[in-house]
Design a protein around this motif. Structure first.
Motif, PDB file in Angstrom:
ATOM      1  N   VAL A 249       0.856  -1.194   0.000  1.00 46.61           N
ATOM      2  CA  VAL A 249       0.000   0.000   0.000  1.00 46.61           C
ATOM      3  C   VAL A 249       0.888   1.239   0.000  1.00 46.61           C
ATOM      4  O   VAL A 249       1.693   1.426   0.903  1.00 46.61           O
ATOM      5  CB  VAL A 249      -0.932   0.010   1.224  1.00 46.61           C
ATOM      6  N   ALA A 250       0.743   2.032  -1.043  1.00 41.88           N
ATOM      7  CA  ALA A 250       1.540   3.262  -1.147  1.00 41.88           C
ATOM      8  C   ALA A 250       0.804   4.397  -0.446  1.00 41.88           C
ATOM      9  O   ALA A 250      -0.412   4.374  -0.305  1.00 41.88           O
ATOM     10  CB  ALA A 250       1.772   3.611  -2.603  1.00 41.88           C
TER      11      ALA A 250
ATOM     12  N   VAL B  85      -4.900 -17.099   7.145  1.00 36.50           N
ATOM     13  CA  VAL B  85      -4.640 -15.767   7.692  1.00 36.50           C
ATOM     14  C   VAL B  85      -5.308 -14.727   6.810  1.00 36.50           C
ATOM     15  O   VAL B  85      -5.520 -14.933   5.614  1.00 36.50           O
ATOM     16  CB  VAL B  85      -3.128 -15.446   7.789  1.00 36.50           C
ATOM     17  N   LEU B  86      -5.642 -13.610   7.446  1.00 35.47           N
ATOM     18  CA  LEU B  86      -6.287 -12.503   6.738  1.00 35.47           C
ATOM     19  C   LEU B  86      -5.492 -11.240   7.012  1.00 35.47           C
ATOM     20  O   LEU B  86      -5.070 -10.990   8.144  1.00 35.47           O
ATOM     21  CB  LEU B  86      -7.717 -12.350   7.235  1.00 35.47           C
ATOM     22  N   ARG B  87      -5.271 -10.478   5.952  1.00 32.55           N
ATOM     23  CA  ARG B  87      -4.593  -9.192   6.127  1.00 32.55           C
ATOM     24  C   ARG B  87      -5.480  -8.091   5.589  1.00 32.55           C
ATOM     25  O   ARG B  87      -5.984  -8.191   4.467  1.00 32.55           O
ATOM     26  CB  ARG B  87      -3.261  -9.177   5.378  1.00 32.55           C
ATOM     27  N   ASP B  88      -5.676  -7.086   6.404  1.00 31.05           N
ATOM     28  CA  ASP B  88      -6.423  -5.911   5.980  1.00 31.05           C
ATOM     29  C   ASP B  88      -5.371  -4.848   5.655  1.00 31.05           C
ATOM     30  O   ASP B  88      -4.656  -4.391   6.533  1.00 31.05           O
ATOM     31  CB  ASP B  88      -7.344  -5.463   7.119  1.00 31.05           C
ATOM     32  N   ALA B  89      -5.255  -4.502   4.371  1.00 30.40           N
ATOM     33  CA  ALA B  89      -4.135  -3.645   3.935  1.00 30.40           C
ATOM     34  C   ALA B  89      -4.528  -2.179   4.013  1.00 30.40           C
ATOM     35  O   ALA B  89      -5.152  -1.645   3.106  1.00 30.40           O
ATOM     36  CB  ALA B  89      -3.715  -4.014   2.518  1.00 30.40           C
ATOM     37  N   TRP B  90      -4.153  -1.531   5.107  1.00 30.50           N
ATOM     38  CA  TRP B  90      -4.360  -0.090   5.258  1.00 30.50           C
ATOM     39  C   TRP B  90      -3.059   0.619   4.938  1.00 30.50           C
ATOM     40  O   TRP B  90      -1.991   0.004   4.898  1.00 30.50           O
ATOM     41  CB  TRP B  90      -4.776   0.242   6.691  1.00 30.50           C
ATOM     42  N   GLN B  91      -3.167   1.910   4.747  1.00 29.02           N
ATOM     43  CA  GLN B  91      -1.945   2.695   4.550  1.00 29.02           C
ATOM     44  C   GLN B  91      -1.122   2.656   5.833  1.00 29.02           C
ATOM     45  O   GLN B  91      -1.689   2.576   6.920  1.00 29.02           O
ATOM     46  CB  GLN B  91      -2.305   4.140   4.209  1.00 29.02           C
ATOM     47  N   PRO B  92       0.216   2.715   5.710  1.00 29.62           N
ATOM     48  CA  PRO B  92       1.061   2.534   6.892  1.00 29.62           C
ATOM     49  C   PRO B  92       0.737   3.497   8.033  1.00 29.62           C
ATOM     50  O   PRO B  92       0.719   3.103   9.194  1.00 29.62           O
ATOM     51  CB  PRO B  92       2.468   2.778   6.360  1.00 29.62           C
ATOM     52  N   SER B  93       0.452   4.758   7.714  1.00 34.52           N
ATOM     53  CA  SER B  93       0.252   5.714   8.800  1.00 34.52           C
ATOM     54  C   SER B  93      -1.113   5.563   9.457  1.00 34.52           C
ATOM     55  O   SER B  93      -1.449   6.318  10.359  1.00 34.52           O
ATOM     56  CB  SER B  93       0.455   7.139   8.297  1.00 34.52           C
ATOM     57  N   ALA B  94      -1.925   4.595   8.981  1.00 36.50           N
ATOM     58  CA  ALA B  94      -3.174   4.328   9.685  1.00 36.50           C
ATOM     59  C   ALA B  94      -2.902   3.640  11.018  1.00 36.50           C
ATOM     60  O   ALA B  94      -3.758   3.629  11.891  1.00 36.50           O
ATOM     61  CB  ALA B  94      -4.099   3.475   8.820  1.00 36.50           C
ATOM     62  N   ARG B 121      -0.957  10.304  11.567  1.00 36.71           N
ATOM     63  CA  ARG B 121      -0.956  11.488  10.714  1.00 36.71           C
ATOM     64  C   ARG B 121      -2.389  11.893  10.433  1.00 36.71           C
ATOM     65  O   ARG B 121      -3.282  11.054  10.407  1.00 36.71           O
ATOM     66  CB  ARG B 121      -0.288  11.111   9.389  1.00 36.71           C
ATOM     67  N   ARG B 122      -2.602  13.195  10.192  1.00 35.97           N
ATOM     68  CA  ARG B 122      -3.907  13.720   9.819  1.00 35.97           C
ATOM     69  C   ARG B 122      -4.220  13.329   8.378  1.00 35.97           C
ATOM     70  O   ARG B 122      -3.319  13.064   7.599  1.00 35.97           O
ATOM     71  CB  ARG B 122      -3.799  15.241   9.935  1.00 35.97           C
ATOM     72  N   GLY B 123      -5.483  13.279   8.015  1.00 34.72           N
ATOM     73  CA  GLY B 123      -5.847  13.014   6.622  1.00 34.72           C
ATOM     74  C   GLY B 123      -6.764  11.816   6.497  1.00 34.72           C
ATOM     75  O   GLY B 123      -7.214  11.261   7.504  1.00 34.72           O
ATOM     76  N   ASP B 124      -7.048  11.436   5.249  1.00 33.00           N
ATOM     77  CA  ASP B 124      -7.924  10.286   5.010  1.00 33.00           C
ATOM     78  C   ASP B 124      -7.093   9.021   4.932  1.00 33.00           C
ATOM     79  O   ASP B 124      -6.144   8.942   4.165  1.00 33.00           O
ATOM     80  CB  ASP B 124      -8.682  10.466   3.686  1.00 33.00           C
ATOM     81  N   ARG B 125      -7.469   8.012   5.693  1.00 36.50           N
ATOM     82  CA  ARG B 125      -6.788   6.710   5.629  1.00 36.50           C
ATOM     83  C   ARG B 125      -7.800   5.687   5.140  1.00 36.50           C
ATOM     84  O   ARG B 125      -8.913   5.635   5.649  1.00 36.50           O
ATOM     85  CB  ARG B 125      -6.269   6.285   7.013  1.00 36.50           C
ATOM     86  N   SER B 126      -7.376   4.890   4.168  1.00 36.04           N
ATOM     87  CA  SER B 126      -8.326   3.929   3.621  1.00 36.04           C
ATOM     88  C   SER B 126      -7.685   2.562   3.514  1.00 36.04           C
ATOM     89  O   SER B 126      -6.463   2.418   3.528  1.00 36.04           O
ATOM     90  CB  SER B 126      -8.800   4.397   2.250  1.00 36.04           C
ATOM     91  N   SER B 127      -8.568   1.568   3.404  1.00 41.29           N
ATOM     92  CA  SER B 127      -8.111   0.190   3.245  1.00 41.29           C
ATOM     93  C   SER B 127      -8.087  -0.125   1.757  1.00 41.29           C
ATOM     94  O   SER B 127      -9.065   0.094   1.053  1.00 41.29           O
ATOM     95  CB  SER B 127      -9.057  -0.748   3.970  1.00 41.29           C
TER      96      SER B 127
END
Lengths: 353, 432
Positions: A249-250, B85-94, B121-127
C-alpha cells in the motif's frame, strides 16, 4: 567497506599467487626472467634462425618433417619413456642439456662421467664452435663420448648430438658473460631453424591426488543429487517467502522540512566566511531592539543618548558600552564571543535595575 | 496460490533422504513428485477464498492520537472450511494492529474480526484490499485471493488547544456581562440600565434616567454580536516547515483556528473558513453554530501544505469575493519577511480598507534557542543568524502594525491561546 576490503584482499592474494608462480621457467625462450632464455632466442632470431618453442613431442615431430632443424632439449624433459624414444628418433641435430631423466635414450652414445664445479672455463678442445667462443660458463655434469670433449668434459659431441653439462650459460643471467653468447649462437645457429623443447605447462587441476583420483571421483554419488534437492528446497522456500500477503500500500507522505533550516544555513555561511561584521551587527541590533524600549527613549534614539541612558541605568562604563554597541566589528572569533557575552551582561543589568 | 514454510521444510528434510538412499536420482524425482502431489492436493482441498463476503462497520473519523476500532465480518458461503490468515491492507500511517489475523471460518458461518487503528498522521486513511490466504489440510500450500472492501477513516486534527477553551470562555462571559462587570467600548451595543453600585465607572451614569428615578442609574453595554470572522489558512510552502521538532506550521495554525472558531461561535459571531495557496483548498461558510467545529475539522483533515508559493493577489480576491460585509480576517501564515514583502504587502491596502486584518504566525522555538546560544564561536555565529531572522520578523511585524493590521507572533505552545486573546482584546475594544 567490507566489500572494498574483500576486493583488496582478493587482489593482494591473487598477486601473491601469481608472484609465487612467476619464479622463471628455466631455459624458456619466452621467459624474460633471469632463469629464462629470451635473450638468446632473440639473438638467434636476429641472425635469421627461426626459433619454435615447442612443448609436446607431436609438435616437435611435425616440425622435423618440414626440413633440417636443430632440436634443443633445454630444461629437464619430464615426459615418459615412449615420448623420450620418439624424441630420439627425430632426425636432425640435437643439443641436450645435461640432467635429463632419459639421457641414455636421447643420447645413447654419451656416458655420464662425473661432476665438475660450474665456473668460467676454457674450451680446451678443437671444436670450432668452442674455440671461436673462448671462455664460457660451464661445468656441472661431465660426460664421456667418442667425439670432442670440451670445457673439462661438460660439452661433448657424439655425431649429431651435443650434450652440455649445464645450460646455465644460455640463461639471461649469464649470456652476456665471457663467450657464453658466442658459444650458444655457434651451437644453436648451425641450422636454419631451432625446435626449442620446453616442458609442457603443469596445470594445478592435473596434479595427481591420492590414488590419482580427483575430488569429484572421491565424492559419493549421492552428493550431486543432494545438491539438486537442496536447489529444489531453496526454490520452494523462495516461493514461500516471495509471495506477499496482499498488495503493497503506497501512501503520499508530506514533506519533512524543518523551518529553522534557513536560519541554520545562514549561521553556517557566517561561520564559513568568518562574517564577524554581519554577525556583530545582528547581535547588536537584537540587543538594541530589546534595550531601547526599557530605557524610555524615543523610537529612533541617537547612539550617544542610548549609551548615556545605559551608563546611568547600569553603572557600566560608557566607553565600554559605546564600543560594545556601536564600535568596530570584533577582530577575531574570540572577540565576537566576548562581545556576545558582554551584550548579554548589559541586558541582564538593565533587566535587574 | 502460495506455499508455506512447511513445504520448504519438507523439501529440506528430503535432502537427508537423498544423501543416504542407494538411488539418489530416483529419490530426488520421487521427492519432487510427492511434494508436487501434496501441494496440488492441498490446493484442491483448501477452502475457497473467492466466494467469501465481507462487511465492515466502525467509525469513519477519528481524532489524531486517539484509537478507532474497525470491525470486519467475514462470511464463508462456500462448502469448505476456510482456515488461514487474513490481512487488511491499510496505509502505513493508519497504524493498524494487528497487521494480519488468523481466521477459521466453518462453511456457512461468519466471524467478526476487530482491528485497531491508531493513526500517526492527519488526513484520510483507507483500506486498499483484504487478502485471505486459506491453507490446505496438509498445510503445505494455500489459496490466496484479495477482496476490495473499501473503508475510509478520516483522521481529524487533534484540537489540543481545547484545554484553553474554558478559561477563554470565562473571559468572554466577563465581556458579555454575564459576570458582574461593566464593559464599555467603541461600537459596543447598549444593553440595559441598572442601579449604580460602588466601583462602577462614573462616566457610564445615565443622567437622564437618573433624573427620572430617585436612584443613580448606569448604562450597561454588551459587546457586539453577529459579527463575521473569516479564518484564512495559508497552505503554501511556508506552512510546510516544521517548527520545533514536531508539527508543521500548518497544524499549529489549524489548532489555533479551531480554538478561535470555538470561541467566536460562543461569542455569537459568524465564522467562515478558507484554506488557500494558489487555489481554494477548503471553504466552510454559513455553518450552524452547533455544527461549525465538526465541519471545520472535517475540511481541515485532508488539507496538506503544498510546496508552492502562495498567490497573495488570488488570496485577496478570494477573501474579497467571499466576505462581502466587513469581517475580521484572520490570516494564519508565517511571518516570513521575504514572502510577506512580495506577497501580502502589495495587496494589503485592498484588504485592510474593507476588513479588519489579523495576521498570525507561529515562531520557531529552535530559532529562539539558537539566538540564546553562547560559548563557542560557532554558537555565536548561529545566534547572530537567528537574531537576524528575528529582527526581520520584528521589522515585518512593525510594518504590518503600521498598516493597521493586528499581528500575533507566538511560540507553538502559546500560539492558540495568544490568538484567542487577540480576538478577545479586539472584541473587548469593540473593533470587530
Amino acid at each position: 567497506m567490507a566489500v572494498a576490503l574483500l576486493v583488496v584482499a582478493t587482489a593482494v592474494f591473487g598477486a601473491l599467487l601469481a608472484g609465487g608462480g612467476e619464479q622463471g621457467r628455466y631455459l624458456d625462450p619466452d621467459d624474460a626472467s633471469l632463469r629464462g632464455s629470451k635473450a638468446l632466442a632473440q639473438l638467434l632470431r636476429d641472425r635469421g634462425v627461426r626459433v619454435d618453442r615447442v612443448d609436446s613431442v607431436e609438435t616437435a615431430e611435425s616440425l622435423a618433417r618440414e626440413g633440417e632443424r636443430l632440436l634443443l632439449v633445454g630444461a629437464p624433459w619430464n615426459g615418459d619413456y615412449s615420448e623420450a624414444e620418439r624424441l630420439a628418433n627425430i632426425s636432425g641435430d640435437f643439443v641436450i642439456v645435461g640432467d635429463q631423466p632419459y639421457l641414455d635414450v636421447l643420447a645413447p652414445s654419451v656416458d655420464h662421467d662425473g661432476q665438475a664445479r660450474l665456473r668460467s672455463r676454457e674450451p680446451g678442445c678443437r671444436l670450432p664452435a668452442a674455440r671461436a667462443a673462448g671462455n664460457a660458463y660451464l661445468g656441472g655434469r661431465t660426460f664421456e663420448a667418442d667425439g670432442e670433449s670440451c670445457y673439462a668434459g661438460s660439452l661433448v659431441t657424439a655425431g649429431t648430438v651435443t650434450v652440455l653439462g649445464s645450460g646455465e650459460f644460455m640463461t639471461n643471467l649469464r649470456l652476456a658473460e665471457d663467450g657464453n653468447a658466442a658459444l650458444a649462437l655457434n651451437l644453436l645457429g648451425s641450422r636454419k631453424a631451432v625446435t626449442w623443447l620446453v616442458p609442457p605447462p603443469v596445470g594445478a587441476g592435473e596434479l595427481p591426488g591420492p590414488g590419482g583420483r580427483s575430488i569429484q571421483e572421491l565424492m559419493p554419488d549421492n552428493v550431486p543429487w543432494a545438491v539438486l534437492m537442496a536447489v529444489v528446497a531453496v526454490a520452494v522456500v523462495a516461493l514461500w517467502q516471495g509471495r506477499r500477503l496482499g498488495p503493497v500500500v503506497a501512501e503520499r507522505l508530506p514533506v519533512v522540512v524543518r523551518a529553522a533550516e534557513t536560519v541554520e544555513g545562514r549561521g553556517r555561511l557566517y561561520r564559513a566566511r568568518r562574517a564577524r561584521t554581519q554577525a556583530a551587527e545582528a547581535l547588536r541590533g537584537g540587543a538594541l531592539d530589546r534595550l531601547t524600549p526599557r530605557l524610555g527613549l524615543g523610537a529612533q534614539p541617537r547612539a550617544d543618548e542610548v549609551v548615556a541612558a545605559l551608563a546611568a541605568r547600569t553603572g557600566l562604563e560608557a566607553g565600554h558600552l559605546g564600543t560594545a554597541l556601536y564600535g568596530a566589528p570584533p577582530a577575531d572569533d574570540a572577540g565576537l564571543v566576548a562581545l556576545a557575552g558582554y551584550l548579554d551582561e548589559i541586558e541582564r543589568q538593565v533587566r535587574e535595575h | 496460490m502460495a506455499l508455506t514454510g512447511r513445504a520448504g521444510l519438507v523439501a529440506a528434510l528430503w535432502i537427508v533422504v537423498v544423501l543416504f538412499v542407494p538411488g539418489p536420482g530416483y529419490a530426488v524425482l520421487a521427492g519432487c513428485l510427492l511434494l508436487l502431489a501434496a501441494i496440488v492436493t492441498d490446493l484442491v482441498f483448501a477452502g475457497s477464498v473467492r466466494p467469501l463476503t465481507f462487511t465492515r462497520s466502525g467509525p469513519t473519523s477519528v481524532r489524531l492520537g486517539e484509537t478507532a476500532t474497525v470491525e470486519l465480518i467475514v462470511e464463508n458461503p462456500g462448502p469448505r472450511r476456510v482456515r488461514g490468515v487474513l490481512r487488511d491492507a491499510w496505509q502505513p500511517s493508519a497504524g493498524l494492529s494487528p497487521k494480519s489475523v488468523p481466521i477459521d471460518v466453518p462453511p456457512g458461518e461468519r466471524r467478526r474480526l476487530v482491528f485497531e487503528l491508531k493513526p500517526t498522521r492527519r488526513g484520510d486513511r483507507s483500506s486498499e484490499a483484504v487478502t485471505v490466504r486459506a491453507f490446505g489440510p496438509l498445510g503445505l500450500a494455500a489459496r490466496q485471493g484479495g477482496h476490495s472492501v473499501p473503508w475510509t477513516v478520516r483522521v481529524l486534527p487533534p484540537f489540543l488547544s481545547r484545554k484553553h477553551l474554558p478559561s477563554r470562555l470565562a473571559r468572554l462571559r466577563e465581556l458579555e456581562g454575564n459576570h458582574p462587570a461593566l464593559v464599555r467600548g467603541q461600537g459596543t451595543e447598549f444593553d440595559s440600565l441598572r442601579e449604580y453600585v460602588v466601583g462602577d465607572d462614573v462616566r457610564s451614569i445615565d443622567w437622564r434616567a437618573t433624573a427620572r428615578r430617585n436612584d443613580v442609574v448606569v448604562r450597561t453595554w454588551r459587546p457586539e454580536r453577529d459579527r463575521r470572522v473569516l479564518i484564512v489558512l495559508d497552505t503554501g510552502r511556508t506552512s510546510a516547515g516544521r517548527v520545533g521538532t514536531g508539527w508543521p506550521r500548518l497544524d499549529w495554525s489549524m489548532d489555533a483556528a479551531l480554538l478561535l472558531a470555538a470561541l467566536a461561535v460562543k461569542a455569537g459571531d459568524q465564522v467562515d473558513f478558507l484554506a488557500y495557496d494558489r487555489a481554494v483548498r477548503a471553504w466552510v461558510s454559513g455553518a450552524s453554530r452547533t455544527e461549525l467545529l465538526s465541519a471545520l475539522v472535517n475540511v481541515m483533515a485532508p488539507v496538506e501544505a503544498e510546496l508552492v508559493e502562495s498567490d497573495a493577489p488570488g488570496l485577496a480576491a478570494a477573501i474579497l469575493g467571499r466576505a462581502k460585509r466587513r469581517a475580521l480576517v484572520v490570516l494564519l501564515t508565517d511571518l516570513n519577511s521575504a514572502a510577506l514583502e512580495e506577497g501580502l504587502m502589495p495587496v494589503l491596502p485592498q484588504l485592510s480598507s474593507r476588513h479588519l486584518l489579523l495576521v498570525a504566525g507561529v515562531s520557531d522555538p529552535l530559532v529562539a534557542a539558537m539566538a540564546a546560544g553562547r560559548g563557542t564561536a560557532e554558537q555565536v555565529y548561529d545566534a547572530a543568524a537567528a537574531e537576524r531572522s528575528l529582527a526581520e520578523r520584528r521589522r515585518i511585524t512593525a510594518r504590518l502594525r503600521g498598516h493597521g493590521v493586528e499581528v500575533v507572533d507566538a511560540l507553538p505552545e502559546d500560539f492558540a491561546p495568544a490568538l484567542a486573546d487577540a480576538y478577545l482584546a479586539l472584541k473587548a475594544a469593540g473593533r470587530l
